[in-house]
Write a protein that holds these residues in place. Sequence first.
Motif, short mmCIF file in Angstrom:
data_model
loop_
_atom_site.label_atom_id
_atom_site.label_comp_id
_atom_site.label_asym_id
_atom_site.label_seq_id
_atom_site.Cartn_x
_atom_site.Cartn_y
_atom_site.Cartn_z
N ALA A 1 19.49 -20.89 -7.19
CA ALA A 1 18.37 -19.94 -7.29
C ALA A 1 18.93 -18.53 -7.17
O ALA A 1 19.84 -18.29 -6.36
CB ALA A 1 17.36 -20.19 -6.18
N THR A 2 18.41 -17.64 -7.99
CA THR A 2 18.92 -16.27 -8.04
C THR A 2 17.75 -15.29 -8.16
O THR A 2 16.85 -15.52 -8.96
CB THR A 2 19.82 -16.09 -9.30
N CYS A 3 17.78 -14.23 -7.35
CA CYS A 3 16.80 -13.14 -7.52
C CYS A 3 17.59 -11.94 -8.05
O CYS A 3 18.02 -11.07 -7.28
CB CYS A 3 16.13 -12.80 -6.19
N GLY A 4 17.81 -11.90 -9.35
CA GLY A 4 18.72 -10.92 -9.93
C GLY A 4 18.04 -9.68 -10.47
O GLY A 4 18.72 -8.74 -10.90
N LYS A 5 16.71 -9.70 -10.48
CA LYS A 5 16.01 -8.53 -11.03
C LYS A 5 14.82 -8.23 -10.14
O LYS A 5 14.10 -9.13 -9.70
CB LYS A 5 15.54 -8.85 -12.46
N VAL A 6 14.62 -6.94 -9.89
CA VAL A 6 13.49 -6.52 -9.07
C VAL A 6 12.98 -5.17 -9.57
O VAL A 6 13.76 -4.36 -10.08
CB VAL A 6 13.90 -6.44 -7.57
N ARG A 7 11.68 -4.98 -9.46
CA ARG A 7 11.12 -3.66 -9.80
C ARG A 7 10.27 -3.21 -8.61
O ARG A 7 9.45 -3.97 -8.11
CB ARG A 7 10.26 -3.75 -11.06
N ILE A 8 10.52 -1.99 -8.18
CA ILE A 8 9.76 -1.45 -7.06
C ILE A 8 8.91 -0.31 -7.59
O ILE A 8 9.43 0.62 -8.23
CB ILE A 8 10.71 -0.95 -5.94
N ASP A 9 7.60 -0.37 -7.33
CA ASP A 9 6.70 0.72 -7.77
C ASP A 9 6.18 1.45 -6.55
O ASP A 9 5.80 0.80 -5.58
CB ASP A 9 5.51 0.15 -8.55
N GLU B 1 0.86 -1.19 0.00
CA GLU B 1 0.00 0.00 0.00
C GLU B 1 0.90 1.23 0.00
O GLU B 1 1.67 1.44 0.95
CB GLU B 1 -0.89 -0.02 1.24
N ALA B 2 0.78 2.03 -1.04
CA ALA B 2 1.59 3.24 -1.13
C ALA B 2 1.19 4.21 -0.03
O ALA B 2 0.00 4.36 0.25
CB ALA B 2 1.40 3.89 -2.50
N ASN B 3 2.21 4.82 0.56
CA ASN B 3 1.89 5.80 1.61
C ASN B 3 3.14 6.63 1.89
O ASN B 3 4.23 6.33 1.38
CB ASN B 3 1.41 5.08 2.89
N HIS B 4 2.99 7.61 2.73
CA HIS B 4 4.06 8.57 3.00
C HIS B 4 5.12 7.96 3.94
O HIS B 4 4.77 7.36 4.96
CB HIS B 4 3.44 9.82 3.64
N ALA B 5 6.41 8.15 3.56
CA ALA B 5 7.50 7.56 4.34
C ALA B 5 7.67 8.24 5.70
O ALA B 5 8.24 7.66 6.63
CB ALA B 5 8.80 7.66 3.55
N GLY B 6 7.17 9.49 5.82
CA GLY B 6 7.41 10.23 7.06
C GLY B 6 6.23 10.30 7.98
O GLY B 6 6.37 10.68 9.15
N ASN C 1 10.86 8.47 -0.85
CA ASN C 1 10.06 8.85 0.32
C ASN C 1 8.64 8.31 0.26
O ASN C 1 7.72 8.90 0.81
CB ASN C 1 10.06 10.38 0.49
N ALA C 2 8.47 7.20 -0.47
CA ALA C 2 7.13 6.58 -0.55
C ALA C 2 7.24 5.09 -0.23
O ALA C 2 8.14 4.41 -0.71
CB ALA C 2 6.54 6.76 -1.94
N ILE C 3 6.32 4.60 0.59
CA ILE C 3 6.23 3.15 0.82
C ILE C 3 5.75 2.54 -0.51
O ILE C 3 4.78 3.04 -1.10
CB ILE C 3 5.24 2.85 1.96
N PRO C 4 6.42 1.50 -1.00
CA PRO C 4 6.04 0.95 -2.31
C PRO C 4 4.64 0.34 -2.32
O PRO C 4 4.17 -0.22 -1.33
CB PRO C 4 7.09 -0.13 -2.54
N SER C 5 4.00 0.45 -3.47
CA SER C 5 2.68 -0.17 -3.65
C SER C 5 2.80 -1.58 -4.21
O SER C 5 1.88 -2.38 -4.11
CB SER C 5 1.84 0.68 -4.61
N LEU C 6 3.97 -1.87 -4.83
CA LEU C 6 4.13 -3.18 -5.47
C LEU C 6 5.62 -3.49 -5.62
O LEU C 6 6.38 -2.61 -6.02
CB LEU C 6 3.48 -3.15 -6.86
N VAL C 7 5.98 -4.72 -5.32
CA VAL C 7 7.32 -5.20 -5.68
C VAL C 7 7.14 -6.37 -6.66
O VAL C 7 6.35 -7.29 -6.40
CB VAL C 7 8.12 -5.68 -4.46
N THR C 8 7.84 -6.28 -7.79
CA THR C 8 7.85 -7.39 -8.74
C THR C 8 9.25 -7.96 -8.72
O THR C 8 10.23 -7.24 -8.97
CB THR C 8 7.50 -6.90 -10.16
N GLY C 9 9.35 -9.23 -8.39
CA GLY C 9 10.66 -9.88 -8.34
C GLY C 9 10.73 -11.00 -9.36
O GLY C 9 9.70 -11.48 -9.85
#
Length: 401
Positions: A263-271, A226-231, A276-284
Motif C-alpha cells: 500500500a502506498t500513499c504517494g499523492k496528496v493535495r492540501i487545500d 475547517e480553514a482557519n488562521h494558523a496564528g 499559514n492556514a489550517i487546511p479545509s480539505l486533504v485529498t489523498g
Amino acid sequence: MPATVSQAEFDRLWNQVEPIGRAASGGYRRFAWTQPDLALREWFAAACAERGLDLTVDRAGNQWAWWGNPDDAGPGVAIGSHLDSVPDGGAFDGPLGVVSSLLVVDMLRREGVSPARPLAVVNFTDEEGARFGVACGGSRLLTGALAAQRALALRDDDGASLAEALRAAGRDPEELAADPAAVGRVGCFVELHVEQGRGLVDLGRPVAVGTAIWGHGRWRFELPGEANHAGTTRLADRRDPTLAYATLVLRARDLAERHGVLATCGKVRIDPNGVNAIPSLVTGWLDARGDDDAAVQAMVADFAQAVAGFGGTLAEESWTDRTPFDTGLTNRLHAALDQAPYLPTGAGHDAGILANAGLPTAMLFVRNPSGVSHSPAEYAEPADCLAGVQALARVVAGLVG
Ligand code: GLV
Ligand code: MN
Ligand code: MN
C-alpha cells in the motif's frame, strides 16, 4: 532471423525519444495529451511512416502501425507499449517496448521476412494515468473497461477535463469510445517492458517472461477540515485534516503488513495549501496491490473504515483483478527464449487490460540492475536492451509465421 540489432541502430531511435518531456530533475513528465505527449505521438507516427507502416488511431486515441492489412489477413500480432510517464518517471518504462518493437520491424524487414500474419506496433495512450487518475486509460477505453462518458469527465489537477484536453489537442471528444473493430484486428499481444524489480538481477538473466499481474487499484479519499488562521486558532478549536491524513498513512502501512499486500500513499493535495492556514480539505490517494485480490480488497475495506472514522470518504478510481497471461503464449515464449525465467509483476500494464478483454497476451521483461522504476534512476544496460530486442524478434518471427 538476424543475429543482432546493432547498438548504433538502437541508439539512433532511443536518442530521438530521450529528450522529449525530460524535466530538470532528469525524470520525465510525459502526461497524456500534453505537449510532450503530442511530440511523442508525432515522433511515433514519423518512425512508423519511415518504415512504411500504416498508421491508424483507434477511437480511444491509441496509435496502431500495421505491416500488412489486418482487415484482410487478420487478426494480426501486436507488439508495443506506451510513451507517457509518471511524474518524474524513468526513461525506460514504456519507451523501451515501443523502440524495441520498431527495431523488430527493421530486423524482420532486413531479413526479407514477409509476415503471413499482419504485425502491428502500438503506442497505448495514457498508460500511467498520471494526469487523469485512471491507469491504462487508453486500453481500458478501447476494450470498454472504462466508459467514454466517465473518462471524458475525469479532471486533471488544474481542473481540465479529458474532454477539454482532447479538444485542446485537436481531437473530437465525441469520437471517444470503445473500439471493438480495433480490438478485433489483434489476435495476440506481446508487450516488452523494463523490469520494475530485481527478479532478473537475482536470476542472472537479461530477459524474463511475465506470468501474471497482481491485483491492483487506486482509491481517492477526502478528509474535510475547517480553514482557519494558523496564528490565532487555539489547538483545541481546530479541525485540521492533515492530522487524520498523517494517521491514515501510518494505518495504510500497518494494514498492508497485516494483510500481506503493498500500500502506498504517494499523492496528496492540501487545500488551500497555504503555509499559514489550517487546511479545509486533504485529498489523498491510496495505491494497493497484491498477489491475492481478496487480501487487497480486505486491506482497502479496513482502510475505508479508518477513513470514515475521521469523517472522510473513499472512492475507487480503478481496480484490476489479478491477471494471468495466456498460458499457451507464455509457454511458447519461454521455449523460444532458451527457457527464459518466469516472473510475475506488481506493476500494471496495458497487456493486463487486453488479457482481461480475452486476448491472448504475454509480456517480456528486460533486466533492470537496480530494480528501481517510476524514478529517474530506472535503468537497463545497453546489452540487455539489445537482448530484449533480440528476444522480441525471435518471438514475433515465430508468431507471424
Ligand atoms: C504502472 O506502471 C503502474 O503499475 O502503476
Ligand atoms: Mn509505469
Ligand atoms: Mn509501463
